[in-house]
Enzyme design. Structure first.
Site, mmCIF file in Angstrom:
data_model
loop_
_atom_site.group_PDB
_atom_site.id
_atom_site.type_symbol
_atom_site.label_atom_id
_atom_site.label_comp_id
_atom_site.label_asym_id
_atom_site.label_seq_id
_atom_site.Cartn_x
_atom_site.Cartn_y
_atom_site.Cartn_z
ATOM 1 N N CYS A 130 0.900 -1.143 0.000
ATOM 2 C CA CYS A 130 0.000 0.000 0.000
ATOM 3 C C CYS A 130 0.937 1.190 0.000
ATOM 4 O O CYS A 130 1.955 1.154 0.702
ATOM 5 C CB CYS A 130 -0.830 0.065 1.283
HETATM 6 C C1 LIG Z 1 -18.350 -5.921 4.181
HETATM 7 C C2 LIG Z 1 -17.079 -5.358 3.706
HETATM 8 C C3 LIG Z 1 -16.606 -5.868 2.387
HETATM 9 C C4 LIG Z 1 -15.227 -5.592 2.004
HETATM 10 C C5 LIG Z 1 -14.194 -5.989 2.993
HETATM 11 C C6 LIG Z 1 -12.857 -5.553 2.574
HETATM 12 C C7 LIG Z 1 -11.950 -5.241 3.677
HETATM 13 C C8 LIG Z 1 -10.733 -4.561 3.206
HETATM 14 C C9 LIG Z 1 -9.977 -3.900 4.281
HETATM 15 C C10 LIG Z 1 -8.828 -3.173 3.716
HETATM 16 C C11 LIG Z 1 -7.955 -2.555 4.711
HETATM 17 C C12 LIG Z 1 -6.801 -1.911 4.011
HETATM 18 C C13 LIG Z 1 -5.761 -1.434 4.880
HETATM 19 C C14 LIG Z 1 -4.651 -0.645 4.256
HETATM 20 C C15 LIG Z 1 -4.099 -1.161 2.977
HETATM 21 C C16 LIG Z 1 -2.728 -1.714 3.087
HETATM 22 O O1 LIG Z 1 -1.818 -1.195 3.720
HETATM 23 N N1 LIG Z 1 -2.578 -2.867 2.485
HETATM 24 C C17 LIG Z 1 -1.418 -3.648 2.638
HETATM 25 C C18 LIG Z 1 -1.656 -4.838 3.469
HETATM 26 O O2 LIG Z 1 -2.235 -5.897 2.779
#
Ligand SMILES: CCCCCCCCCCCCCCCC(=O)NCCO
Length: 360
Positions: A130
């Site tokens: 990210c």
């Molecule tokens: C009912 C909800 C449906 C969708 C759920 C999806 C959840 C996704 C959560 C994402 C959180 C992202 C955090 C920051 C991104 C990041 O740093 N990614 C790297 C780590 O994998």
């Protein structure tokens, strides 16, 4: 971004990998959420465009891929049954409303909304990726770009949307989210600040559970609360620095004036570190503490810095920032969307769903 075509309802309702369109980024569609409505009714305007059964299948697939442990699922079913203990208002009622009005399991919704809080700790199974950048552009505006990369990226692309949160018929703030995810991972309050969250994996899962039991905020519900309540950049930085969260996180904040930018490094209960933009022309965060070198196997930080320096402040604008966020490995197989935003200029807000991401 004009070369890219608009997403439509049909595209967004697709939930299976094999229905993913070709290798072209697509503009995310915008839906309005009226904050003057009772929380139980707020998401009706969004969910009416989608098939609840498709959504249930998608969310169960996501949960299954992310949370394979029966123990974790059991614990979260407990959370669903004691929703008000763990999820603050109005979020608990918004989830109840979506569940009641569209017959989607409350447990599924809660699990989906707490996936970050249950997965942000030290472990080796999830790839981290990210990138968030706050920069001063050639017109003297603060612009803020982010790639949201996630393990189940292919499935999340079909759920990606922009939400225009309104009060009194006017935009209070803009956000990019996934259908059903009521927290905010990426958003802007016009004239005030922009914010994005990057995953920070430190400590262990029991620290997150303890933090939840102590009444801490689900991490990205806090970001949404701050977008709703904070009046300016200073207040946003203060709230994001001092409010306890269930999981550790990096909050990246941009302001509306030159010099306003911050990388807030958070443990669950404490501010660990803050980097202020001050006289720099940009700040950049991926998924590693700024005082440590990134690991060799995942050095998106130096790739991002090299791409930013190549463009230079004198050429920087929203298009160039999008190009920086499209340089591998900053742009990678897990990238779901790229958002470019600016608290100084509402016209900049744009999310591209990255169907053009490199394949595995
Ligand atoms: C009912 C909800 C449906 C969708 C759920 C999806 C959840 C996704 C959560 C994402 C959180 C992202 C955090 C920051 C991104 C990041 O740093 N990614 C790297 C780590 O994998």
């Amino acid at each position: 971004f004009n070369q890219y075509r608009l997403a439509n309802d049909e595209l967004l309702s697709m939930t299976k990998d094999e229905t993913t369109p070709g290798k072209e980024a697509v503009s995310a569609k915008t839906y309005i959420v009226n904050l003057d409505l009772p929380p139980m009714e707020r998401w009706n305007n969004v969910f009416q465009h989608f098939n609840p059964e498709d959504f249930t299948v998608a969310i169960r697939t996501l949960i299954h891929e992310f949370l394979p442990s029966n123990l974790v699922i059991y614990i979260l079913e407990e959370v669903a049954s004691e929703l008000d203990r763990y999820i603050p208002q109005p979020f608990a009622d918004e989830l109840r409303g979506i569940s009641n009005n569209f017959r989607i399991g409350l447990g599924d919704l809660v699990l989906g909304n707490l996936v970050y809080d249950l997965s942000a700790f030290t472990h080796s199974t999830f790839p981290r990726a990210c990138t968030s950048i706050v920069a001063l552009d050639k017109m003297g505006r603060i612009i803020h770009g982010r790639n949201l990369d996630y393990l189940i990226g292919k499935k999340l692309k079909a759920l990606t949307m922009q939400v225009d949160y309104q009060k009194n018929g006017k935009t209070l703030f803009m956000a990019t989210t996934y259908l059903g995810y009521i927290g905010v991972i990426t958003g802007t309050k016009n004239g005030a600040f922009s914010v994005s969250g990057d995953q920070r994996n430190t400590g262990n899962i029991f620290e997150n559970f303890l933090s939840a039991l102590n009444g801490s905020w689900p991490t990205f519900m806090l970001q949404r609360m701050v977008l709703e309540d904070a009046k300016d950049y200073q207040e946003a930085v203060a709230l994001l620095s001092r409010t306890s969260t269930i999981a550790p996180v990096y909050f990246i904040v941009g302001g509306a004036k030159p010099g306003e930018g911050a990388i807030i490094v958070r443990d669950q209960a404490h501010l660990r570190n803050i980097t202020l933009m001050d006289n720099r022309w940009y700040i950049l965060e991926t998924n590693y503490d700024p005082w440590n070198a990134p690991p060799k196997f995942d050095d998106r930080r130096d790739a991002g810095i090299a791409a930013m320096n190549k463009v230079g402040r004198e050429n920087m604008d929203p298009e160039e920032l999008y190009k920086v966020l499209s340089v591998p490995p900053v742009f990678n197989t897990h990238t779901t969307y790229t958002t470019i935003m600016s608290a100084a200029d509402p016209n900049v807000y744009r999310t591209m769903i990255r169907y053009d991401a490199p394949s595995d």
